[in-house]
Write a protein that holds these residues in place. Structure first.
Motif, PDB file in Angstrom:
ATOM      1  N   ASN A 126       0.828  -1.208   0.000  1.00  0.00           N
ATOM      2  CA  ASN A 126       0.000   0.000   0.000  1.00  0.00           C
ATOM      3  C   ASN A 126       0.864   1.259   0.000  1.00  0.00           C
ATOM      4  N   SER A 127       0.293   2.319  -0.573  1.00  0.00           N
ATOM      5  CA  SER A 127       0.959   3.627  -0.602  1.00  0.00           C
ATOM      6  C   SER A 127       0.116   4.687   0.073  1.00  0.00           C
ATOM      7  N   LEU A 128      -0.854   4.253   0.897  1.00  0.00           N
ATOM      8  CA  LEU A 128      -1.738   5.194   1.569  1.00  0.00           C
ATOM      9  C   LEU A 128      -1.196   5.612   2.930  1.00  0.00           C
ATOM     10  N   GLY A 129      -0.762   4.658   3.711  1.00  0.00           N
ATOM     11  CA  GLY A 129      -0.089   4.999   4.953  1.00  0.00           C
ATOM     12  C   GLY A 129      -0.956   5.184   6.167  1.00  0.00           C
ATOM     13  N   GLU A 130      -2.295   5.297   5.998  1.00  0.00           N
ATOM     14  CA  GLU A 130      -3.125   5.492   7.184  1.00  0.00           C
ATOM     15  C   GLU A 130      -3.180   4.238   8.054  1.00  0.00           C
ATOM     16  N   THR A 131      -3.175   3.069   7.429  1.00  0.00           N
ATOM     17  CA  THR A 131      -3.255   1.808   8.174  1.00  0.00           C
ATOM     18  C   THR A 131      -2.042   0.956   7.819  1.00  0.00           C
TER      19      THR A 131
END
Length: 474
Positions: A126-131
């Protein structure tokens, strides 16, 4: 390769929605100058023109100038302009943006024309980083490369849709339940992109290009099914998937997410995520999830994350290298601007306040007549104190008595009551308008209904005077 999906609102797929569209593509990577220590990121080149236009395209045509992979930020966009001038519409999608190895994305090197979407999930993770607990890039991640850093209004504030990809090296595009056999360092099965097309659009490269540009896309770690998104205020829909919109700070924002009945049972939960917080939606039935947010909480951006039970969806374990069986669908974000709807802080909102720049003007305020200010926002003239529809004659109007609503130009005038109700300035005791008041009211007109038999004493007096003058002359 892209494949069409059935319209989730229909029972059957029409035959013209099935098939594949091939989009010529290439993976390119960039450094600033010639220094590998100053990377700009990997980008996926997508080309959308017809085969006739692209027929002469070679790998050398798509390699950036000066070197196969090395250039400066400005030169990237110069190269893109040159390529587009020869081969038409194209896009560059930042790839594995937060991955330390081979390189993260430097968001300061961006162009709004070519970079309209970003990859948020691939074989790298993932490249979102929130979770970060799920599918963290195995080679390490760089928080500065998160897609959320790119779209954060307090950061780069870029307008980007979400897409998913694989980075497959074993000729298995779109494979989400198997690791890459050629490049085994890629830990996960990869992701896919769902592009939402209007029913009137033809399933071709142009339609897919337009969907990406308009942010009508969703990224998925595997499951592909339609997700309907509706933002509304006071029951009126104001935006859908990937559409930007503006709220007033006292608005309540309603979000409704709809799922196809066949796949809704695989969904564990639905979340909406903003720059600093996230909210879990309530399920009213299997296909409908909703929540309400205060406008300030929604500011910046929101995107929907659908959490899917991967084991149930696939019917078995989907080996994608992850630590759990969860799968995800991420809708392209909507950028949200929240505006102050009480600029003068007088407690009256912009929708009601007729002058939101003056705190003394608001509904219910005390209105001072004849100062030219509609202080109470009543919408009436400030020069019509008796509210009879006519301005005071002293201020250019026709109302001769602005304290009496029964007195105005054109009103019915009752004779002999001493009031000039119609403001025509004639005597109220001169019914026949001959210029003489009635004798009954102290005047000289003995018949105030007949202009031919009137003011007899005046005529007699005039006759006596003439006689005297004639005698004197004689």
């Amino acid at each position: 390769h892209t494949r069409s999906l059935c319209d989730w609102s229909s029972d059957v797929c029409s035959s013209d929605l099935n098939g594949f569209v091939m989009i010529p593509a290439a993976e390119l990577w960039f450094y600033r100058g010639n220094s590998i220590s100053d990377p700009l990121g990997h980008k996926t080149l997508l080309m959308f023109e017809s085969n006739a236009v692209l027929s002469g395209l070679t790998i050398d045509d798509v390699r950036p100038m000066y070197s196969p992979h090395l250039t400066s930020c400005d030169e990237i966009w110069d190269w893109a302009d040159t390529l587009a001038s020869s081969f038409g519409s194209m896009l560059l999608v930042p790839h594995h943006t937060a991955t330390l190895d081979p390189m993260p994305t430097n968001w300061s090197c961006h162009d709004d024309t070519y970079e309209v979407a970003t990859e948020v999930y691939s074989r790298h993770g993932n490249s979102l980083g929130e979770t970060p607990s799920w599918d963290v890039p195995g080679a390490g991640d760089v928080s500065a490369g998160y897609a959320t850093v790119a779209i954060d209004p307090g950061g780069y504030d870029l307008s980007l849709g979400f897409v998913g990809g694989t980075d497959s090296h074993d000729t298995a595009p779109g494979e989400t339940c198997a690791r890459d056999h050629m490049v085994t360092s890629h830990m996960y099965g990869g992701g896919v992109t769902v592009a939402v097309l209007d029913s009137s659009e033809t399933f071709d490269r142009t339609a897919i290009h337009d969907a990406i540009v308009d942010h009508r896309t969703m990224a998925s770690s595997g499951p592909m099914f339609a997700v309907g998104i509706s933002y509304s205020v006071d029951g009126v829909e104001i935006a859908g998937l990937g559409e930007d919109f503006t709220l007033y700070e006292h608005d309540s924002l309603d979000l409704t997410v709809t799922l196809p009945a066949d796949e809704a049972g695989y969904v564990d939960s639905v979340e909406v995520i903003g720059p600093t917080d996230s909210w879990t939606l309530d399920s009213t039935d299997a296909t409908t999830w909703s929540t309400t947010l205060d406008a300030p909480d929604a500011g910046g951006y929101l995107y929907v994350q659908v959490n899917v039970d991967g084991t149930a969806f696939y019917g078995s374990t989907c080996f994608d290298g992850g630590t759990d069986a969860n799968e995800y669908i991420w809708a392209s974000p909507s950028r949200i601007t929240v505006e102050d709807d009480d600029l003068d802080d007088d407690g009256s909102l912009l929708t009601d306040d007729c002058d939101d720049s003056d705190p003394t003007v608001y509904p219910g305020a005390t209105d001072t007549w004849y100062d030219g200010v509609d202080a109470d926002c009543a919408g009436d003239s400030d020069y019509d104190a008796d509210l009879d529809g006519q301005d005071d004659a002293a201020y250019g109007g026709q109302d001769c008595d602005d304290d009496d609503a029964t007195v105005y130009a054109g009103a019915e005038d009752t004779l002999y009551d001493g009031v000039d109700s119609n403001c025509d300035e004639s005597s109220d005791y001169d019914a026949d308008l001959d210029g003489f008041d009635s004798t009954a009211e102290g005047g000289d007109d003995c018949d105030d209904t007949n202009r031919s038999e009137e003011h007899t004493s005046e005529l007699q007096s005039h006759s006596d005077l003439v006689c005297r003058l004639l005698l004197e002359k004689k």
